[in-house]
Design a protein around this motif. Structure first.
Motif, PDB file in Angstrom:
ATOM      1  N   THR A 102     -16.922 -10.998   3.213  1.00 12.07           N
ATOM      2  CA  THR A 102     -16.572  -9.580   3.342  1.00 12.07           C
ATOM      3  C   THR A 102     -16.385  -9.702   5.060  1.00 12.07           C
ATOM      4  O   THR A 102     -15.268  -8.796   5.254  1.00 12.07           O
ATOM      5  N   LEU A 103     -16.808 -10.332   5.729  1.00 13.82           N
ATOM      6  CA  LEU A 103     -16.542 -10.479   7.155  1.00 13.82           C
ATOM      7  C   LEU A 103     -15.106 -11.161   7.503  1.00 13.82           C
ATOM      8  O   LEU A 103     -14.277 -10.819   8.282  1.00 13.82           O
ATOM      9  N   ARG A 104     -14.976 -12.336   6.541  1.00 11.56           N
ATOM     10  CA  ARG A 104     -13.557 -13.041   6.415  1.00 11.56           C
ATOM     11  C   ARG A 104     -12.567 -11.908   6.228  1.00 11.56           C
ATOM     12  O   ARG A 104     -11.498 -11.899   6.961  1.00 11.56           O
ATOM     13  N   TYR A 105     -12.690 -11.069   5.279  1.00  9.51           N
ATOM     14  CA  TYR A 105     -11.451 -10.180   4.974  1.00  9.51           C
ATOM     15  C   TYR A 105     -11.649  -9.023   5.777  1.00  9.51           C
ATOM     16  O   TYR A 105     -11.068  -7.970   5.437  1.00  9.51           O
ATOM     17  N   ARG A 106     -12.732  -8.999   6.722  1.00 12.15           N
ATOM     18  CA  ARG A 106     -12.825  -7.731   7.526  1.00 12.15           C
ATOM     19  C   ARG A 106     -12.954  -6.444   6.815  1.00 12.15           C
ATOM     20  O   ARG A 106     -12.465  -5.327   7.035  1.00 12.15           O
ATOM     21  N   ALA A 107     -13.715  -6.507   5.669  1.00 12.28           N
ATOM     22  CA  ALA A 107     -14.102  -5.486   4.985  1.00 12.28           C
ATOM     23  C   ALA A 107     -15.537  -4.854   5.211  1.00 12.28           C
ATOM     24  O   ALA A 107     -16.546  -5.304   4.864  1.00 12.28           O
ATOM     25  N   PHE A 108     -15.142  -4.116   6.353  1.00 15.46           N
ATOM     26  CA  PHE A 108     -16.417  -3.810   7.035  1.00 15.46           C
ATOM     27  C   PHE A 108     -17.423  -2.642   6.476  1.00 15.46           C
ATOM     28  O   PHE A 108     -18.865  -3.146   6.618  1.00 15.46           O
ATOM     29  N   PRO A 109     -16.988  -1.793   5.765  1.00 11.39           N
ATOM     30  CA  PRO A 109     -17.732  -0.929   5.069  1.00 11.39           C
ATOM     31  C   PRO A 109     -18.564  -1.889   3.860  1.00 11.39           C
ATOM     32  O   PRO A 109     -19.907  -1.460   3.916  1.00 11.39           O
ATOM     33  N   GLU A 110     -18.208  -2.786   3.306  1.00 11.96           N
ATOM     34  CA  GLU A 110     -18.789  -3.675   2.312  1.00 11.96           C
ATOM     35  C   GLU A 110     -19.929  -4.730   3.122  1.00 11.96           C
ATOM     36  O   GLU A 110     -20.922  -4.603   2.757  1.00 11.96           O
ATOM     37  N   ALA A 111     -19.444  -5.053   4.384  1.00 13.54           N
ATOM     38  CA  ALA A 111     -20.313  -5.793   5.102  1.00 13.54           C
ATOM     39  C   ALA A 111     -21.563  -4.907   5.518  1.00 13.54           C
ATOM     40  O   ALA A 111     -22.799  -5.478   5.821  1.00 13.54           O
ATOM     41  N   GLY A 112     -21.380  -3.582   5.947  1.00 15.08           N
ATOM     42  CA  GLY A 112     -22.506  -2.730   6.329  1.00 15.08           C
ATOM     43  C   GLY A 112     -23.295  -2.749   5.199  1.00 15.08           C
ATOM     44  O   GLY A 112     -24.457  -2.735   5.291  1.00 15.08           O
ATOM     45  N   ALA A 113     -22.816  -2.698   3.897  1.00 15.15           N
ATOM     46  CA  ALA A 113     -23.839  -2.588   2.834  1.00 15.15           C
ATOM     47  C   ALA A 113     -24.687  -3.858   2.830  1.00 15.15           C
ATOM     48  O   ALA A 113     -25.720  -3.956   2.699  1.00 15.15           O
ATOM     49  N   VAL A 114     -24.192  -5.156   2.925  1.00 15.71           N
ATOM     50  CA  VAL A 114     -24.898  -6.231   3.033  1.00 15.71           C
ATOM     51  C   VAL A 114     -25.998  -5.952   4.099  1.00 15.71           C
ATOM     52  O   VAL A 114     -27.062  -6.410   4.036  1.00 15.71           O
ATOM     53  N   VAL A 115     -25.634  -5.705   5.370  1.00 16.21           N
ATOM     54  CA  VAL A 115     -26.755  -5.628   6.428  1.00 16.21           C
ATOM     55  C   VAL A 115     -27.534  -4.609   6.312  1.00 16.21           C
ATOM     56  O   VAL A 115     -28.849  -5.021   6.286  1.00 16.21           O
ATOM     57  N   VAL A 116     -27.240  -3.515   5.965  1.00 19.80           N
ATOM     58  CA  VAL A 116     -28.169  -2.453   5.558  1.00 19.80           C
ATOM     59  C   VAL A 116     -29.266  -2.944   4.325  1.00 19.80           C
ATOM     60  O   VAL A 116     -30.463  -2.861   4.688  1.00 19.80           O
ATOM     61  N   LEU A 117     -28.800  -3.397   3.473  1.00 20.84           N
ATOM     62  CA  LEU A 117     -29.567  -3.791   2.347  1.00 20.84           C
ATOM     63  C   LEU A 117     -30.506  -4.891   2.654  1.00 20.84           C
ATOM     64  O   LEU A 117     -31.735  -4.917   2.331  1.00 20.84           O
ATOM     65  N   THR A 118     -30.008  -6.000   3.271  1.00 24.31           N
ATOM     66  CA  THR A 118     -30.622  -7.142   3.747  1.00 24.31           C
ATOM     67  C   THR A 118     -32.058  -6.450   4.629  1.00 24.31           C
ATOM     68  O   THR A 118     -33.117  -7.035   4.323  1.00 24.31           O
ATOM     69  N   VAL A 119     -31.717  -5.652   5.580  1.00 24.48           N
ATOM     70  CA  VAL A 119     -32.621  -5.278   6.557  1.00 24.48           C
ATOM     71  C   VAL A 119     -33.861  -4.627   5.744  1.00 24.48           C
ATOM     72  O   VAL A 119     -34.788  -4.907   5.759  1.00 24.48           O
ATOM     73  N   VAL A 120     -33.490  -3.604   4.818  1.00 29.71           N
ATOM     74  CA  VAL A 120     -34.334  -2.814   4.260  1.00 29.71           C
ATOM     75  C   VAL A 120     -35.101  -3.800   3.145  1.00 29.71           C
ATOM     76  O   VAL A 120     -36.369  -3.714   3.188  1.00 29.71           O
ATOM     77  N   VAL A 121     -34.587  -4.647   2.535  1.00 25.48           N
ATOM     78  CA  VAL A 121     -35.229  -5.714   1.732  1.00 25.48           C
ATOM     79  C   VAL A 121     -36.319  -6.455   2.258  1.00 25.48           C
ATOM     80  O   VAL A 121     -37.569  -6.713   2.227  1.00 25.48           O
ATOM     81  N   VAL A 122     -35.848  -7.159   3.583  1.00 24.65           N
ATOM     82  CA  VAL A 122     -36.719  -7.836   4.172  1.00 24.65           C
ATOM     83  C   VAL A 122     -37.719  -7.226   4.757  1.00 24.65           C
ATOM     84  O   VAL A 122     -38.984  -7.705   4.828  1.00 24.65           O
ATOM     85  N   LEU A 123     -37.455  -6.111   5.312  1.00 28.36           N
ATOM     86  CA  LEU A 123     -38.712  -5.141   5.822  1.00 28.36           C
ATOM     87  C   LEU A 123     -39.803  -5.002   4.760  1.00 28.36           C
ATOM     88  O   LEU A 123     -40.897  -5.075   5.139  1.00 28.36           O
ATOM     89  N   ALA A 124     -39.176  -4.586   3.553  1.00 28.63           N
ATOM     90  CA  ALA A 124     -40.193  -4.198   2.425  1.00 28.63           C
ATOM     91  C   ALA A 124     -40.889  -5.603   2.013  1.00 28.63           C
ATOM     92  O   ALA A 124     -42.074  -5.594   1.811  1.00 28.63           O
ATOM     93  N   ILE A 125     -40.343  -6.839   2.073  1.00 25.56           N
ATOM     94  CA  ILE A 125     -40.896  -7.901   1.732  1.00 25.56           C
ATOM     95  C   ILE A 125     -41.944  -8.110   2.595  1.00 25.56           C
ATOM     96  O   ILE A 125     -43.254  -8.703   2.486  1.00 25.56           O
ATOM     97  N   ASP A 126     -41.676  -8.090   4.072  1.00 24.38           N
ATOM     98  CA  ASP A 126     -42.319  -8.524   4.938  1.00 24.38           C
ATOM     99  C   ASP A 126     -43.756  -7.455   5.021  1.00 24.38           C
ATOM    100  O   ASP A 126     -44.746  -8.049   5.237  1.00 24.38           O
ATOM    101  N   ALA A 127     -43.500  -6.149   4.537  1.00 25.07           N
ATOM    102  CA  ALA A 127     -44.734  -5.171   4.838  1.00 25.07           C
ATOM    103  C   ALA A 127     -45.736  -5.734   3.624  1.00 25.07           C
ATOM    104  O   ALA A 127     -46.876  -5.876   3.887  1.00 25.07           O
ATOM    105  N   VAL A 128     -45.114  -5.969   2.410  1.00 25.68           N
ATOM    106  CA  VAL A 128     -46.067  -6.199   1.275  1.00 25.68           C
ATOM    107  C   VAL A 128     -46.882  -7.601   1.244  1.00 25.68           C
ATOM    108  O   VAL A 128     -47.993  -7.690   1.373  1.00 25.68           O
ATOM    109  N   SER A 129     -45.909  -8.647   1.946  1.00 26.86           N
ATOM    110  CA  SER A 129     -46.513  -9.897   2.040  1.00 26.86           C
ATOM    111  C   SER A 129     -47.449 -10.004   3.404  1.00 26.86           C
ATOM    112  O   SER A 129     -48.626 -10.650   3.304  1.00 26.86           O
TER     113      SER A 129
END
Lengths: 262, 269
Positions: free
Chosen positions: A225-252
């Motif tokens: 996504t970053l290579r093709y400068r598809a920034f809204p798509e890259a934004g989806a990757v970043v936001v979802l990664t942050v949310v999922v990792v935070l959730a896993i950290d909390a449970v674990s």
């Protein structure tokens, strides 16, 4: 304690000055060697604001269709890799404990250090040509690296355990199998399982980047996504990664706290 | 193995709390087994590939012996790698200190600031180093500048978390003494908090430096400078003898710098 710390600080003043000079010299050397400059640093906030501004709003449809499956794949890689690491590291870690098996310990520990010194992503570079592009190569890389780290930490836990139960079992005629079963494992296992969970949290982050070399997961998606400068798509990757990792950290993290407290 | 029927385990009565414990354990195990099966299916785990000796043999043949004569082309990128790690540690170490003070509950000047800095810290820590490298490479262009920025953020994440924990466990009597003699918040931080956390803070920065040297070797895989850039070219063109040479180089430097840094940390603590 504090007074002593302060006293030591005053005594070490000349040493501190030398360290300051050394740090400044290293910094100057690094500055001169890289493409870092004052003007680039001044321009940085505006550049970052422009890019991160384009991340929002993230592309929800892309997130649902492409990002979520890739993140799930990263989690699968991390989970299975941690499991492989845990299963293999338990016997290795026990054997590497200097207080139980001094001779085996001296043989195994350097091997573990060597495994740990190679980052997962370099291991993945070797696994990809053998098993092909995709998640399996990443899983093997995570698994192998986890053996190195978990076995070392397992040995550390065993080495700092209470030795009295071991003496009690061997004094009442127990062999080394009984010692392991009745004196060692009961006291170290909760801590070791907590280590596995902690390793899983680390491995989620590690597996997230393996896609960069084609070993599966979300990293390849972000790179593209970053290579093709598809920034809204890259934004989806970043936001979802942050949310999922935070959730896993909390449970674990909550599970780990319970394990170590009990 | 254990059959639980009407509060009886293997036909013997057990207290209800133990039954509940066993049911919970069984549910947890099932959940973990399910998670594992789901992962295995998703990954496509198979042992077949290990029987495919010819592929392994070919990789070994291509990777060994390492391309020894490749080393002159590795010296400059490797120095660049170390430079990236140094700058990232320096910038990040400096930026981490104020964040750590704000995020330490017992020292923070205000609740909202504490809450905000704590959450900034947690969000920073979710993203792996190479994600930052990709983002910065995309924002400022390929090269070591992007790598130093990525490691700066990574260092802030690691050092601020550890230092804030140390700051929460300092001796508060000194802080009170400074405040009682008329010191404002900044003065209490300067005269009581910083002197107490400084040795630990420096050892955390050195620890971050070790992590950064490791991380900086692979930043180039996403174009963020250092020896990883060379690695990526050789990897994508299947020059595995050169890849092995690079990995050995990385290996030696990482171990050497770790020894140096660990020795420095031992002297500190």
């Amino acid at each position: 304690m504090t007074a002593r710390a302060l006293g030591r600080r005053r005594g070490a003043m000349s040493g501190t000055a030398w360290i300051g000079i050394a740090v400044a010299a290293l910094a100057a050397w690094s500055f001169s060697g890289l493409d870092v400059s004052g003007s680039r640093l001044v321009a940085l906030p505006a550049m970052l604001a422009r890019m991160f501004g384009q991340f929002f709003p993230p592309d929800v449809e892309y997130g649902r269709a492409s990002v979520v499956p890739a993140i799930l794949e990263s989690i699968q890689i991390a989970w299975f890799g941690t499991l492989v690491g845990a299963v293999l590291s338990l016997p290795l870690g026990l054997a590497a404990a200097g207080n139980l098996f001094p001779r085996a310990s001296r043989a195994i520990k350097p091997v573990l250090a060597a495994i740990r010194a190679v980052p997962e992503i370099l291991l993945a570079i070797y696994f990809v040509p053998v098993v092909g592009l995709g998640a399996f190569a990443g899983t093997l890389a995570i698994g192998l690296h986890s053996v190195g780290t978990l076995a070392k930490l397992t040995a550390d836990v065993v080495e700092s355990m209470d030795e009295r139960p071991v003496e009690a079992v061997s004094a009442s005629g127990g062999g080394s199998a009984s010692v392991l079963r009745f004196a060692v494992l009961p006291q170290v296992l909760p801590e070791i399982v907590a280590l596995w969970l902690f390793r899983f949290e680390i491995n989620v982050r590690a597996s997230a980047v393996l896609g960069v070399v084609g070993a599966g997961g979300i990293g390849g998606v972000l790179l593209n996504t970053l290579r093709y400068r598809a920034f809204p798509e890259a934004g989806a990757v970043v936001v979802l990664t942050v949310v999922v990792v935070l959730a896993i950290d909390a449970v674990s993290g909550a599970l780990r706290e319970r394990l170590v407290r009990e | 193995m254990n059959s639980i029927v009407n509060g009886m385990v293997n036909g013997r009565p057990v207290p209800p709390s133990r039954v509940r414990g066993r049911v919970l354990a069984a549910v947890a195990l099932l959940l973990l087994a399910g998670l594992t099966a789901w992962s295995a299916a998703g990954i496509g785990v198979t042992l077949e590939v290990f029987l495919n000796a010819s592929r392994i043999g070919r990789l070994v043949e291509e990777s060994f012996p390492p391309a020894w004569n490749f080393w002159p082309r590795l010296v400059k990128p490797l120095l660049e790698t170390v430079q990236i790690a140094i700058l990232g540690t320096l910038f990040g170490g400096i930026a981490a200190l104020p964040l750590a003070v704000l995020a330490a509950r017992t020292v923070s000047p205000s609740r909202p600031l504490y809450w905000l800095s704590r959450n900034v810290m947690n969000v920073l820590r979710t993203m792996p180093d190479l994600f930052w490298a990709m983002l910065f490479a995309s924002a400022v262009g390929f090269g070591p500048f992007a790598g130093s920025l990525a490691l700066t953020v990574f260092t802030v994440a690691v050092v601020s978390k550890l230092t804030s924990e140390s700051a929460e466990s300092i001796d508060l009597k000194l802080t009170e003494a400074v405040r009682a003699s008329g010191g404002n918040w900044l003065e209490t931080v300067w005269f009581s908090v910083l002197p107490q956390v400084l040795p630990q803070y420096v050892s955390y920065v050195l620890y971050a430096f070790e992590l950064n040297v490791r991380a900086s070797t692979v930043l180039g895989l996403v174009g963020a400078g250092g020896i990883g850039m060379v690695l990526n070219t050789q990897r994508t063109t299947f020059q595995y003898a050169r890849v092995t040479m690079i990995v050995l180089f990385i290996f030696a430097v990482v171990l050497a710098i770790e020894q140096l840094s660990a020795a420095a940390r031992r002297r500190l603590v």
